[in-house]
Design an enzyme around this catalytic site. Structure first.
Site, PDB file in Angstrom:
ATOM      1  N   ASP A   1       0.630  -1.143  -0.025  1.00  0.00           N
ATOM      2  CA  ASP A   1      -0.091   0.048   0.044  1.00  0.00           C
ATOM      3  C   ASP A   1       0.922   1.353   0.018  1.00  0.00           C
ATOM      4  OD1 ASP A   1      -1.563  -2.253   0.812  1.00  0.00           O
ATOM      5  OD2 ASP A   1      -2.225  -1.254   2.831  1.00  0.00           O
TER       6      ASP A   1
HETATM    7  N1  DQQ Z   1      -2.112  -3.720   4.079  1.00  0.00           N
HETATM    8  C1  DQQ Z   1      -3.673  -3.894   4.129  1.00  0.00           C
HETATM    9  C2  DQQ Z   1      -3.927  -2.774   5.096  1.00  0.00           C
HETATM   10  C3  DQQ Z   1      -2.936  -2.871   5.842  1.00  0.00           C
HETATM   11  C4  DQQ Z   1      -1.837  -3.414   5.285  1.00  0.00           C
HETATM   12  C5  DQQ Z   1      -4.195  -3.591   2.633  1.00  0.00           C
HETATM   13  C6  DQQ Z   1      -0.819  -4.156   5.846  1.00  0.00           C
HETATM   14  O1  DQQ Z   1      -5.440  -3.045   5.311  1.00  0.00           O
HETATM   15  O2  DQQ Z   1      -2.956  -2.075   7.010  1.00  0.00           O
HETATM   16  O3  DQQ Z   1      -3.326  -3.820   1.633  1.00  0.00           O
HETATM   17  O4  DQQ Z   1       0.367  -4.306   5.176  1.00  0.00           O
END
Ligand code: DQQ
Length: 584
Positions: free
Chosen positions: A69
């Site tokens: 992300d």
């Molecule tokens: N990636 C998810 C999120 C979390 C993060 C979404 C963890 O919900 O915070 O891809 O790497």
């Protein structure tokens, strides 16, 4: 008949798979989120063992390892900041820190040391996604999710720059009064994460959203604060929707009803609509709605004409997840960042020594019809355009395929506008397709199956003899008095290698065809094809791994496999240069 039955079984299999996922997510306390491969989390590759072949040239990618992300994007004192989820020790998800890069133009990035990493009791098991807010007095603050135990309990923390006079904000501190928000009784503590950028209400209090779920209901929890320190959960969430599963990475922002300017996140009023986007843990797709923010009740109401659920509008109908926008006061625009995961097997990621890219940042505006958003690559990308190839008024008859002689077809930006003499030959849209999504229709019709008007478009990352190619194309159907435009980015023939996830991603394009024109732009970058149909109304990203159509052996073509001739009104293609690092 055979088609319908095979299609039916395909559909049933998909529904069963989703149900299974749903049960896994919701019933045994194990969150789907990222696949966890403990055995590979810390397999560190050296930069010399990193495989270069499918690495991108102008998309954002660190030299090695796993990324996911985009986090906390912001513009501060002349510098764009991008943080992102990063595994410093391997090319699968794990050991997550907030990596940090800076840029003055959103294209040329310089990496800095990780800004936030597990070091305190309130984040010792992980520093997950979050957002940045620039507080009054020009003080940036990050809100992020900390994992506090081996049971995956999630809390919301804050971090501030150690030294505001450092132009790049290299070092961040996590004050000891963290965590700011803990999951109170009644909240699922393993589905409580990804705080948004804050906005200020008319009462002067700050608000943020935290994503989560109650059973199968997706929830955007609303929290309020006077001082950004003490946060109180509002009685009602800002929005919630049954049967959508866990909501990750919510994003909530205003867009002007008229005009192309972006707005700061706290702007509200009658000239403004609001957008709520959520990333769906179960399907790994995102959807958004446009609606009204009722500031008295502090609730968001999606427009009735839009679908609020799994089949809602998507920023991108391909490989695009965990996205986040920010307001860029430098150019008064709202910019969207999205992550594209790999589509190859995990063993390939381990062998490659890297996984994941950030897609080109996109400006995001409201369609003048108010029914959807429009996205377009940030204008700064055009600075990377090299040599140009131009075509004009070239007719493509049925079966024609014309090469676009761009220098580096594996690393190109191409914009084309097609026109066609009439819509009369558009084939019938099967009534049974109305229940299907675009991807299913695309997998039935494909780029080689002759139609009336279409398929026509681009063949990207194609080998000379078409053993491999990723077609991005349109096909127009007649549905009663209306026309249905299908746009596909079909990866099924993208690679001779087995084991790839190579769907025929597709979306419908809500476009007025009265001028009998359709335009397409594709950003081709070795293992990614990022496409924008009808000036950004429908966007689709595919990750692909050709074995022959690589480097100088990659070709770019325009094609038409429909019975109606179409004309390339104009086509511009450029080979793309690699960005430079900024000297700091
Ligand atoms: N990636 C998810 C999120 C979390 C993060 C979404 C963890 O919900 O915070 O891809 O790497």
């Amino acid at each position: 008949m055979e088609y319908f039955s095979s299609h039916y079984y395909h559909k049933v299999a998909r529904v069963l798979l989703l149900l299974l996922l749903f049960v896994l997510v919701c019933e045994n306390g194990v969150e789907a989120s990222h696949r966890v491969y403990y055995e590979y989390q810390s397999l560190s590759s050296t930069s010399s063992s990193v495989k270069q072949q499918h690495r991108t040239a102008y998309h954002f990618q660190p030299p090695q390892h796993w990324i996911n992300d985009p986090n906390g994007p912001m513009y501060y004192n002349g510098v764009y900041h991008l943080f992102y989820q990063y595994n410093p020790k391997g090319s699968v998800w794990g050991n997550i820190v907030w990596a940090h890069s800076v840029s003055t133009d959103l294209i040329n990035w310089t990496p800095l040391d990780p800004a936030i990493f597990p070091s305190k009791p309130f984040d010792q098991y992980g520093c997950w996604s979050g957002s940045a807010t620039v507080l009054p007095g020009n003080k940036p603050t990050i809100l992020y999710t900390g994992i506090i135990d081996a049971n995956n309990t999630q809390v919301q923390n804050y971090a501030v720059p150690a030294n505001l006079s450092d132009p790049y904000l290299r070092e961040w501190v996590k004050p000891d009064d963290n965590p700011l928000i803990v999951p109170q009784i009644g909240i699922n503590k393993t589905a409580f994460r990804d705080p948004t950028t804050a906005w200020k209400g008319k009462d002067g209090h700050w608000r943020i959203l935290v994503g989560g779920r109650r059973k199968h209901r997706g929830i955007a929890f609303l929290y309020r604060s006077r001082d950004f320190k003490k946060w109180v959960k509002a009685k009602h969430p800002l929005h919630t929707k049954a049967e959508t599963g866990n909501w990750e990475c919510p994003d909530f922002f205003p867009v002007p009803k008229i005009g192309l300017k972006g707005l700061d996140t706290s702007v509200m009023g009658t000239n403004v609509k609001h957008v709520l986007k959520v990333s769906l843990d179960v399907t790994r797709y995102e959807y958004y709605t446009i609606g009204t923010y009722d500031t008295k009740k502090d609730r968001y109401v999606p427009d009735k004409t839009l679908v609020d659920g799994w089949k809602g509008l998507r920023y991108d109908y391909g490989n695009f997840y965990a996205s986040k926008t920010f307001f860029d006061p430098n150019k008064n625009r709202r910019i969207l960042w999205g992550w594209a995961n790999e589509s190859d097997p995990v063993q390939d990621d381990i062998d490659k020594g890297w996984a994941g890219i950030q897609l080109i940042p996109r400006t995001i505006t409201l369609d003048p019809n108010g029914k959807q958003l429009i996205q377009w690559p940030v204008e700064e990308l055009e600075r990377l355009r090299g040599q140009n190839v131009y075509m004009i008024n070239q007719v493509l008859n049925k079966g024609d395929r014309v090469e676009v002689p761009v220098g580096t077809a594996a690393q190109a930006d191409v914009e084309v506008t097609f026109n066609f003499p009439s819509l009369d030959s558009a084939e019938e849209f099967e009534p049974s397709w109305r229940k299907l999504d675009a991807q299913d229709v695309c997998s039935e019709t494909g780029s080689t199956v002759e139609g009336g008007l279409g398929p026509f478009g681009l063949l990207t990352l194609a080998s000379e003899n078409l053993e491999e190619y990723t077609p991005v194309f349109f096909r127009v159907f007649k549905d009663g008095k209306k026309y249905v435009v299908l746009m596909c980015s079909d990866a099924r023939r993208s690679s001779l290698k087995d084991g790839m996830y190579n769907p025929s991603f597709a979306g419908f394009v809500d476009v007025d065809l009265s001028d009998k024109k359709l335009s397409l732009r594709s950003l081709v970058d070795h293992s990614v094809v990022e496409s924008f149909g009808a000036n950004g109304k429908t966007c689709i990203t595919s990750r692909v791994y050709p074995t022959i159509a690589v480097g100088d052996n990659a070709h770019l073509y325009v094609f038409n496999n429909g019975t109606t001739s179409v004309t390339i009104e104009t086509l511009d293609a450029w080979d793309m240069k690699r960005p430079d690092r900024m000297n700091i």
